[in-house]
Design an enzyme around this catalytic site. Structure first.
Site, PDB file in Angstrom:
ATOM      1  N   HIS A  48      47.153  57.895  77.002  1.00 50.81           N
ATOM      2  CA  HIS A  48      47.489  59.300  76.734  1.00 50.81           C
ATOM      3  C   HIS A  48      47.887  59.443  75.269  1.00 50.81           C
ATOM      4  O   HIS A  48      48.056  58.442  74.554  1.00 50.81           O
ATOM      5  CB  HIS A  48      48.637  59.759  77.643  1.00 50.81           C
ATOM      6  CG  HIS A  48      49.850  58.878  77.610  1.00 50.81           C
ATOM      7  ND1 HIS A  48      50.689  58.823  76.541  1.00 50.81           N
ATOM      8  CD2 HIS A  48      50.335  57.992  78.523  1.00 50.81           C
ATOM      9  CE1 HIS A  48      51.656  57.947  76.778  1.00 50.81           C
ATOM     10  NE2 HIS A  48      51.459  57.419  77.985  1.00 50.81           N
TER      11      HIS A  48
HETATM   12  P1  TYD Z   1      54.119  57.047  81.258  1.00 47.72           P
HETATM   13  O1  TYD Z   1      54.528  57.617  79.952  1.00 47.72           O
HETATM   14  O2  TYD Z   1      52.907  57.624  81.921  1.00 47.72           O
HETATM   15  O3  TYD Z   1      53.942  55.478  81.170  1.00 47.72           O
HETATM   16  P2  TYD Z   1      53.113  54.582  80.133  1.00 47.72           P
HETATM   17  O4  TYD Z   1      52.602  55.464  79.056  1.00 47.72           O
HETATM   18  O5  TYD Z   1      54.086  53.600  79.663  1.00 47.72           O
HETATM   19  O6  TYD Z   1      52.048  53.889  80.878  1.00 47.72           O
HETATM   20  O7  TYD Z   1      55.384  57.166  82.249  1.00 47.72           O
HETATM   21  C1  TYD Z   1      55.370  56.600  83.538  1.00 47.72           C
HETATM   22  C2  TYD Z   1      56.354  57.375  84.393  1.00 47.72           C
HETATM   23  O8  TYD Z   1      57.680  57.249  83.902  1.00 47.72           O
HETATM   24  C3  TYD Z   1      56.044  58.865  84.462  1.00 47.72           C
HETATM   25  O9  TYD Z   1      56.264  59.291  85.807  1.00 47.72           O
HETATM   26  C4  TYD Z   1      57.085  59.499  83.574  1.00 47.72           C
HETATM   27  C5  TYD Z   1      58.235  58.525  83.628  1.00 47.72           C
HETATM   28  N1  TYD Z   1      58.992  58.457  82.364  1.00 47.72           N
HETATM   29  C6  TYD Z   1      60.257  59.018  82.294  1.00 47.72           C
HETATM   30  O10 TYD Z   1      60.788  59.587  83.271  1.00 47.72           O
HETATM   31  N2  TYD Z   1      60.956  58.918  81.121  1.00 47.72           N
HETATM   32  C7  TYD Z   1      60.435  58.307  80.036  1.00 47.72           C
HETATM   33  O11 TYD Z   1      61.097  58.230  78.964  1.00 47.72           O
HETATM   34  C8  TYD Z   1      59.104  57.767  80.105  1.00 47.72           C
HETATM   35  C9  TYD Z   1      58.469  57.095  78.914  1.00 47.72           C
HETATM   36  C10 TYD Z   1      58.429  57.866  81.284  1.00 47.72           C
END
Ligand code: TYD
Length: 133
Positions: A48
Site C-alpha cells: 500500500h
Molecule cells: P497494515 O498497515 O495493513 O500492515 P502492514 O502494512 O504492516 O502489512 O496494518 C495491519 C493492521 O494493523 C490493520 O488492521 C491496521 C492495524 N494497524 C493499527 O491499528 N495501527 C497501526 O499503527 C498500524 C500500522 C496498523
C-alpha cells in the site's frame, strides 16, 4: 525522496548504540512508532501507499527487502543494519518481503494511524501519482 538515512552509531567495548530524534536525524516529527515481528517465512507486509504519511523503516534485527515505487520510479532496498533508516515520503508504494527469521522491522511515522490515509488499491495509487505530477 526515498533515501537511506545513516543514523549515529556509538561504539564502545560494551557494544553499539544508535538513536534517532524527531526533526534531527528524521525529517519529520514522530507521532507514532510500531514494529513488525514474527513474520512467517515467505510472507509480504505493506502492499500500500499513504496519501500524506511519512515513515522511516529500520531493520532493528535480521533483514528484509523493501520494494518501493513513487514519482522517482522503482527501487529495492535490502535492510540489514540497525543504523540504517529508510525514509519513505508520502505517496510511496511499499512492499516488505524476504524477512529473515527473527527479523524485527521498526517504523516511526509522522501521524497517528488513519485508515483513510491508506491507498491499498494499486490502480488507485497509479492515478494518485499521475495527479501528483
Ligand atoms: P497494515 O498497515 O495493513 O500492515 P502492514 O502494512 O504492516 O502489512 O496494518 C495491519 C493492521 O494493523 C490493520 O488492521 C491496521 C492495524 N494497524 C493499527 O491499528 N495501527 C497501526 O499503527 C498500524 C500500522 C496498523
Amino acid at each position: 525522496m526515498v533515501k537511506i538515512i545513516q543514523l549515529p552509531k556509538i561504539l564502545d567495548r560494551r557494544g553499539n548504540l544508535s538513536f534517532f530524534e524527531s526533526s534531527n536525524q528524521i525529517p519529520f516529527e514522530i507521532k507514532r512508532t510500531y514494529w513488525i515481528y514474527d513474520v512467517p517465512g515467505g510472507e509480504t507486509r505493506g502492499g500500500h501507499a499513504y496519501r500524506s504519511l511519512q515513515e522511516i523503516v529500520i531493520a532493528l534485527s535480521g533483514s528484509f527487502d523493501v520494494h518501493v515505487e513513487g514519482k522517482f520510479g522503482n527501487e529495492v532496498f535490502s535492510l540489514n543494519r540497525s543504523y540504517n533508516a529508510l525514509y519513505l515520503p508520502a505517496g510511496t508504494w511499499r512492499s516488505l518481503q524476504n524477512f529473515s527469521t527473527n527479523a524485527v522491522c521498526l517504523v516511526a511515522a509522522s501521524a497517528a494511524y488513519d485508515e483513510a490515509d491508506y491507498i491499498r488499491d494499486y490502480n488507485q495509487f497509479k492515478s494518485f501519482l499521475e495527479h501528483e505530477q
